[in-house]
Design a protein around this motif. Structure first.
Motif, PDB file in Angstrom:
ATOM      1  N   ILE A 380       0.819  -1.209   0.000  1.00  0.00           N
ATOM      2  CA  ILE A 380       0.000   0.000   0.000  1.00  0.00           C
ATOM      3  C   ILE A 380       0.856   1.264   0.000  1.00  0.00           C
ATOM      4  CG2 ILE A 380      -0.217   0.034   2.533  1.00  0.00           C
ATOM      5  CD1 ILE A 380      -3.148   0.958   2.078  1.00  0.00           C
ATOM      6  N   PRO A 381       0.530   2.239  -0.831  1.00  0.00           N
ATOM      7  CA  PRO A 381       1.293   3.499  -0.829  1.00  0.00           C
ATOM      8  C   PRO A 381       1.190   4.217   0.515  1.00  0.00           C
ATOM      9  CG  PRO A 381      -0.078   3.306  -2.800  1.00  0.00           C
ATOM     10  CD  PRO A 381      -0.495   2.204  -1.879  1.00  0.00           C
ATOM     11  N   GLU A 382       2.226   4.926   0.888  1.00  0.00           N
ATOM     12  CA  GLU A 382       2.277   5.555   2.209  1.00  0.00           C
ATOM     13  C   GLU A 382       1.385   6.781   2.332  1.00  0.00           C
ATOM     14  OE1 GLU A 382       6.198   6.231   3.662  1.00  0.00           O
ATOM     15  OE2 GLU A 382       6.603   4.079   3.901  1.00  0.00           O
ATOM     16  N   ASP A 383       0.777   7.216   1.224  1.00  0.00           N
ATOM     17  CA  ASP A 383      -0.171   8.326   1.303  1.00  0.00           C
ATOM     18  C   ASP A 383      -1.602   7.859   1.057  1.00  0.00           C
ATOM     19  OD1 ASP A 383       0.092   7.753  -1.390  1.00  0.00           O
ATOM     20  OD2 ASP A 383       0.045   9.843  -2.040  1.00  0.00           O
ATOM     21  N   ALA A 384      -1.840   6.561   1.126  1.00  0.00           N
ATOM     22  CA  ALA A 384      -3.163   6.021   0.816  1.00  0.00           C
ATOM     23  C   ALA A 384      -4.159   6.330   1.925  1.00  0.00           C
ATOM     24  CB  ALA A 384      -3.078   4.516   0.601  1.00  0.00           C
ATOM     25  N   ILE A 385      -5.425   6.341   1.544  1.00  0.00           N
ATOM     26  CA  ILE A 385      -6.540   6.455   2.481  1.00  0.00           C
ATOM     27  C   ILE A 385      -7.336   5.161   2.384  1.00  0.00           C
ATOM     28  CG2 ILE A 385      -8.637   7.718   3.080  1.00  0.00           C
ATOM     29  CD1 ILE A 385      -7.367  10.183   1.714  1.00  0.00           C
ATOM     30  N   VAL A 386      -7.639   4.567   3.540  1.00  0.00           N
ATOM     31  CA  VAL A 386      -8.356   3.289   3.559  1.00  0.00           C
ATOM     32  C   VAL A 386      -9.676   3.469   4.293  1.00  0.00           C
ATOM     33  CG1 VAL A 386      -8.265   0.856   4.213  1.00  0.00           C
ATOM     34  CG2 VAL A 386      -6.154   2.067   3.615  1.00  0.00           C
ATOM     35  N   VAL A 517     -10.919  -4.308 -13.523  1.00  0.00           N
ATOM     36  CA  VAL A 517     -11.518  -5.360 -12.712  1.00  0.00           C
ATOM     37  C   VAL A 517     -10.581  -6.554 -12.618  1.00  0.00           C
ATOM     38  CG1 VAL A 517     -13.398  -7.038 -12.620  1.00  0.00           C
ATOM     39  CG2 VAL A 517     -13.886  -4.658 -13.176  1.00  0.00           C
ATOM     40  N   VAL A 518     -10.477  -7.106 -11.411  1.00  0.00           N
ATOM     41  CA  VAL A 518      -9.731  -8.342 -11.205  1.00  0.00           C
ATOM     42  C   VAL A 518     -10.588  -9.281 -10.363  1.00  0.00           C
ATOM     43  CG1 VAL A 518      -7.582  -9.405 -10.440  1.00  0.00           C
ATOM     44  CG2 VAL A 518      -7.587  -7.003 -11.145  1.00  0.00           C
ATOM     45  N   ALA A 519     -10.843 -10.470 -10.888  1.00  0.00           N
ATOM     46  CA  ALA A 519     -11.536 -11.504 -10.118  1.00  0.00           C
ATOM     47  C   ALA A 519     -10.491 -12.473  -9.578  1.00  0.00           C
ATOM     48  CB  ALA A 519     -12.540 -12.232 -10.993  1.00  0.00           C
ATOM     49  N   ASP A 521      -9.729 -15.960  -7.298  1.00  0.00           N
ATOM     50  CA  ASP A 521     -10.275 -17.157  -6.669  1.00  0.00           C
ATOM     51  C   ASP A 521      -9.187 -18.158  -6.280  1.00  0.00           C
ATOM     52  OD1 ASP A 521      -9.559 -18.129  -9.137  1.00  0.00           O
ATOM     53  OD2 ASP A 521     -11.601 -18.507  -9.820  1.00  0.00           O
ATOM     54  N   ALA A 522      -7.949 -17.669  -6.180  1.00  0.00           N
ATOM     55  CA  ALA A 522      -6.847 -18.518  -5.741  1.00  0.00           C
ATOM     56  C   ALA A 522      -5.861 -17.649  -4.951  1.00  0.00           C
ATOM     57  CB  ALA A 522      -6.154 -19.173  -6.931  1.00  0.00           C
ATOM     58  N   PRO A 523      -5.232 -18.208  -3.911  1.00  0.00           N
ATOM     59  CA  PRO A 523      -4.381 -17.381  -3.040  1.00  0.00           C
ATOM     60  C   PRO A 523      -3.205 -16.733  -3.755  1.00  0.00           C
ATOM     61  CG  PRO A 523      -4.215 -19.721  -2.473  1.00  0.00           C
ATOM     62  CD  PRO A 523      -5.368 -19.587  -3.397  1.00  0.00           C
ATOM     63  N   GLU A 524      -2.616 -17.439  -4.729  1.00  0.00           N
ATOM     64  CA  GLU A 524      -1.455 -16.875  -5.419  1.00  0.00           C
ATOM     65  C   GLU A 524      -1.817 -15.697  -6.312  1.00  0.00           C
ATOM     66  OE1 GLU A 524      -2.975 -20.354  -7.891  1.00  0.00           O
ATOM     67  OE2 GLU A 524      -2.602 -19.926  -5.760  1.00  0.00           O
ATOM     68  N   GLN A 525      -3.106 -15.473  -6.529  1.00  0.00           N
ATOM     69  CA  GLN A 525      -3.538 -14.348  -7.369  1.00  0.00           C
ATOM     70  C   GLN A 525      -3.676 -13.042  -6.585  1.00  0.00           C
ATOM     71  OE1 GLN A 525      -7.294 -15.709  -8.881  1.00  0.00           O
ATOM     72  NE2 GLN A 525      -6.393 -17.236 -10.263  1.00  0.00           N
ATOM     73  N   VAL A 526      -3.672 -13.128  -5.243  1.00  0.00           N
ATOM     74  CA  VAL A 526      -3.992 -11.946  -4.435  1.00  0.00           C
ATOM     75  C   VAL A 526      -2.948 -10.849  -4.597  1.00  0.00           C
ATOM     76  CG1 VAL A 526      -4.383 -11.082  -2.094  1.00  0.00           C
ATOM     77  CG2 VAL A 526      -5.298 -13.316  -2.758  1.00  0.00           C
ATOM     78  N   ARG A 532      -1.787  -4.831  -9.609  1.00  0.00           N
ATOM     79  CA  ARG A 532      -2.477  -4.293 -10.789  1.00  0.00           C
ATOM     80  C   ARG A 532      -3.363  -3.103 -10.428  1.00  0.00           C
ATOM     81  NH1 ARG A 532      -6.304  -7.703 -15.002  1.00  0.00           N
ATOM     82  NH2 ARG A 532      -7.632  -5.951 -15.662  1.00  0.00           N
ATOM     83  N   VAL A 533      -4.218  -3.263  -9.421  1.00  0.00           N
ATOM     84  CA  VAL A 533      -5.174  -2.185  -9.143  1.00  0.00           C
ATOM     85  C   VAL A 533      -4.486  -0.971  -8.527  1.00  0.00           C
ATOM     86  CG1 VAL A 533      -7.123  -3.764  -8.928  1.00  0.00           C
ATOM     87  CG2 VAL A 533      -5.814  -3.151  -6.875  1.00  0.00           C
ATOM     88  N   LEU A 534      -3.394  -1.185  -7.800  1.00  0.00           N
ATOM     89  CA  LEU A 534      -2.693  -0.046  -7.201  1.00  0.00           C
ATOM     90  C   LEU A 534      -1.876   0.738  -8.221  1.00  0.00           C
ATOM     91  CD1 LEU A 534      -1.537  -1.614  -3.809  1.00  0.00           C
ATOM     92  CD2 LEU A 534      -3.304   0.127  -4.139  1.00  0.00           C
ATOM     93  N   SER A 535      -1.700   0.182  -9.397  1.00  0.00           N
ATOM     94  CA  SER A 535      -0.990   0.912 -10.461  1.00  0.00           C
ATOM     95  C   SER A 535      -1.931   1.326 -11.591  1.00  0.00           C
ATOM     96  CB  SER A 535       0.135   0.042 -11.036  1.00  0.00           C
ATOM     97  OG  SER A 535      -0.387  -1.151 -11.598  1.00  0.00           O
ATOM     98  N   ALA A 536      -3.227   1.119 -11.403  1.00  0.00           N
ATOM     99  CA  ALA A 536      -4.198   1.441 -12.451  1.00  0.00           C
ATOM    100  C   ALA A 536      -4.343   2.949 -12.619  1.00  0.00           C
ATOM    101  CB  ALA A 536      -5.554   0.818 -12.124  1.00  0.00           C
ATOM    102  N   ASP A 537      -4.870   3.343 -13.791  1.00  0.00           N
ATOM    103  CA  ASP A 537      -5.091   4.762 -14.070  1.00  0.00           C
ATOM    104  C   ASP A 537      -6.566   5.129 -13.965  1.00  0.00           C
ATOM    105  OD1 ASP A 537      -6.085   3.422 -16.251  1.00  0.00           O
ATOM    106  OD2 ASP A 537      -4.961   4.578 -17.750  1.00  0.00           O
TER     107      ASP A 537
END
Length: 595
Positions: A380-386, A517-519, A521-526, A532-537
């Motif tokens: 997670i980026p250090e300036d993120a909001i959760v 979008v990322v679906a 259903d397996a632990p190695e995909q997490v 991917r989503v943290l680098s999306a535009d």
């Protein structure tokens, strides 16, 4: 054209620096809506999908901006829908101003369509300030006072404006009997510090203790450096109430993490074994997770005098702002030469993070929900909001997410209502359009509110310079937190008619809105999914198929709770053996650290 009352409301909000109003239209506020149009949509009218979501968005904006949020709704049903979000603001001490329409004055009392008596309806939630404006001259005093009171009392306030009044010409108050002027918008701030003798008494208590623990809440947010200093002097560990999770980063070795039912073992053991407790800016309600009465001397610092001494029998009560009070206290606190207590805390914290990491990597069917947050925490980026919603995902937010850097985070604390996760994230993006926002959302909350608000995200995404708003759905087809509460608190098996959720594809819905979008259903995909989503535009959604039988077992689970869970299995829980196996594996990682 003459300025109308609606025009003046919009103009005055702009003078207060309001840049957006979270709202939903209706004929009870037509005059106000028209005024937004005449003002070139400044402030911006942000259209939620539901008035409750508009209120949540205002709460999220206020929480993350440090200012106040504004929401608006029509009369009758629209006003009623605001209430849950406003109660969220009330219980979490958040400044929000609600502007509400009402039936035309000529029809009041005539059982007109959508006529609801709003003053008694809002009397409790807006108890700090509630006013119905019936003549133009009441403005701007009424609106100004609603804003000032919301800021001063950290509470929701409400202004009711009848529909016909909104369209009448605005005439300012005159210098005459029974008309009230108002000062220009400003935000004065005072620093309240307790008397010196009370601060000296607090120092005496802290100096006398050998095993000091500190509990901080959101009221300590402006005093992070002072908390670090006093923790260093006293050799204390620092536990965090859930609303104070982002006050100090978790990479400080003496920060024990969350406290309470969703808390960590280091926090539990520190509170159990300490002889002195300092509470700063927290109204943490679960006193059973604080030291046993009589075993610890306690000092409390809080800006709200009504919250002092109500959770623990504190010896010294300091009513004051956290930062100023701690600054006055620090010169009187002696540095403890013995570091044995601190060293024990730091070892417990280090061991705990190893345990949590090991628990997160346990196999599950198909994905361990702890791993979802663990892998996020690594990236997670250090300036993120959760933002987090209410449900079992709250457990993983509380325990597995490491705060660091400038990260911020929040959820519905006092009300613990379902549904604010996604609208909070929208509010956060309007507060900080240049920062990434991540929402941790259970599928129950997603079906209740979140799906519709994805539409709002898609609509306004172009306004944000950093479009990264990630919604991570813990997809287990179960109202999981309640399922576990049934098992642990009542010894009842899962009642599937109540608990099971319809299975839908959140990924497919988000894809139609243009989300990345990322679906999963397996632990190695997490991990790769987070990359991917943290680098999306653009906004993104992770649809993660999680195992509902990974138990949110508190590290201090009582015998009675474990007995109740076992009884639920005996009584025929539909997933009995799987949940027992997951529970045993999870607990073994904690109890057998040198496996």
């Amino acid at each position: 054209m003459a300025e109308t009352v609606g025009d003046h409301v919009v103009s005055r909000l702009r003078e207060w620096g309001v840049e957006q109003v979270f709202a939903y239209p209706g004929d009870g506020i037509n005059g106000l809506v028209a005024s937004f149009g005449k003002a070139d949509n400044k402030p911006r009218f942000v259209q939620a999908r539901h008035e409750e979501m508009a209120a949540f968005q205002a709460v999220g904006y206020a929480k993350f901006s440090g200012g106040f949020g504004v929401c608006m709704a029509t009369s009758g049903p629209g006003a009623i829908h605001l209430l849950n979000g406003l109660y969220d603001a009330k219980l979490d001490h958040v400044p929000v101003v609600a502007i509400v329409g009402q039936t035309a004055r000529t029809a009041m009392g005539g059982s007109y369509q959508q006529e609801v008596d709003l003053q008694p309806l809002f009397k409790d939630v807006a108890s700090e300030y509630l006013v119905e404006v019936n003549v133009a001259e009441q403005l701007p005093n009424a609106l100004d006072r609603a804003i000032r009171t919301a800021l001063a009392e950290r509470a929701p306030t409400a202004v009711i404006i009848p529909a016909d009044l909104q369209e009448t010409p605005y005439t300012p108050p005159q210098h005459v009997f029974k008309q009230m002027p108002s000062s220009p918008p400003s935000r004065p701030r005072s620093v309240i510090i307790p008397p010196e003798d009370e601060i000296s008494h607090a120092a005496e208590v802290l100096n006398a203790g050998e095993k000091v623990s500190i509990l901080i809440g959101q009221g300590a947010r402006n005093a992070a450096e002072e908390v670090k200093e006093i923790a260093d002097l006293t050799g204390a560990g620092v536990a965090k109430a859930l609303l104070g999770k982002d006050v100090l980063p978790d990479d400080l070795p003496y920060v024990t993490g969350a406290v309470g039912l969703l808390g960590t073992r280091p926090s539990y053991e520190m509170m159990r074994d300490c002889d002195t407790l300092l509470i700063v800016g927290s109204n943490f309600p679960y006193s059973q997770f604080l030291p046993e009465y009589g075993k610890a001397r306690a000092v409390q610092i809080d800006l709200d005098g009504s919250a002092i001494g109500m959770r623990y029998p504190t010896e010294v009560n300091l009513v004051g702002e956290a930062k100023g009070t701690l600054r006055a206290l620090l010169p009187m606190v002696q540095r403890k030469e013995s570091r044995s207590w601190r060293e024990k805390i730091e070892k417990n914290v280090a061991d705990w993070w190893e345990t949590v990491a090991a628990q997160a990597m346990l196999d599950a069917d198909p994905v361990n929900p702890m791993r979802v947050v663990h892998e996020l925490s690594e990236r997670i980026p250090e300036d993120a909001i959760v933002t987090a919603d209410s449900g079992s995902s709250t457990n993983w937010y509380a325990r597995n997410l490491k705060m660091r850097g400038r990260m911020r985070g929040s959820l519905s604390g006092g009300l613990a209502t379902m549904g604010p996760g996604v609208p909070y994230a929208i509010g956060a993006k309007f507060a900080h359009p240049d920062r990434p926002v991540i929402c941790l959302e259970g599928d129950g909350a997603m079906q209740m509110n979140g799906l519709a608000e994805l539409i709002t995200i898609a609509r306004y995404r172009e306004l944000w310079s950093d479009q990264r708003l990630v919604v991570c759905v813990f997809h287990n087809n179960d109202l999981n937190q309640v399922t576990w509460e049934l098992r642990a608190m009542g010894g009842a098996p899962k009642f599937e008619e109540s608990q099971n959720l319809p299975d839908i594809s959140y990924a497919d819905f988000a894809r139609t809105l243009g989300f990345d979008v990322v679906a999963v259903d397996a632990p190695e995909q997490v991990g790769p999914a987070w990359d991917r989503v943290l680098s999306a535009d653009r906004p993104s959604l992770m649809d993660v198929r999680c195992d509902p039988e990974v138990p949110p077992i508190p590290p201090h689970a009582t015998f009675e709770q474990m007995k109740s869970a076992a009884e639920s299995v005996v009584k025929g829980d539909p997933n009995a053996w799987h949940l027992m196996w997951q529970g045993l594996k999870t607990k073994a990682e904690e109890l057998l650290p040198n496996r």
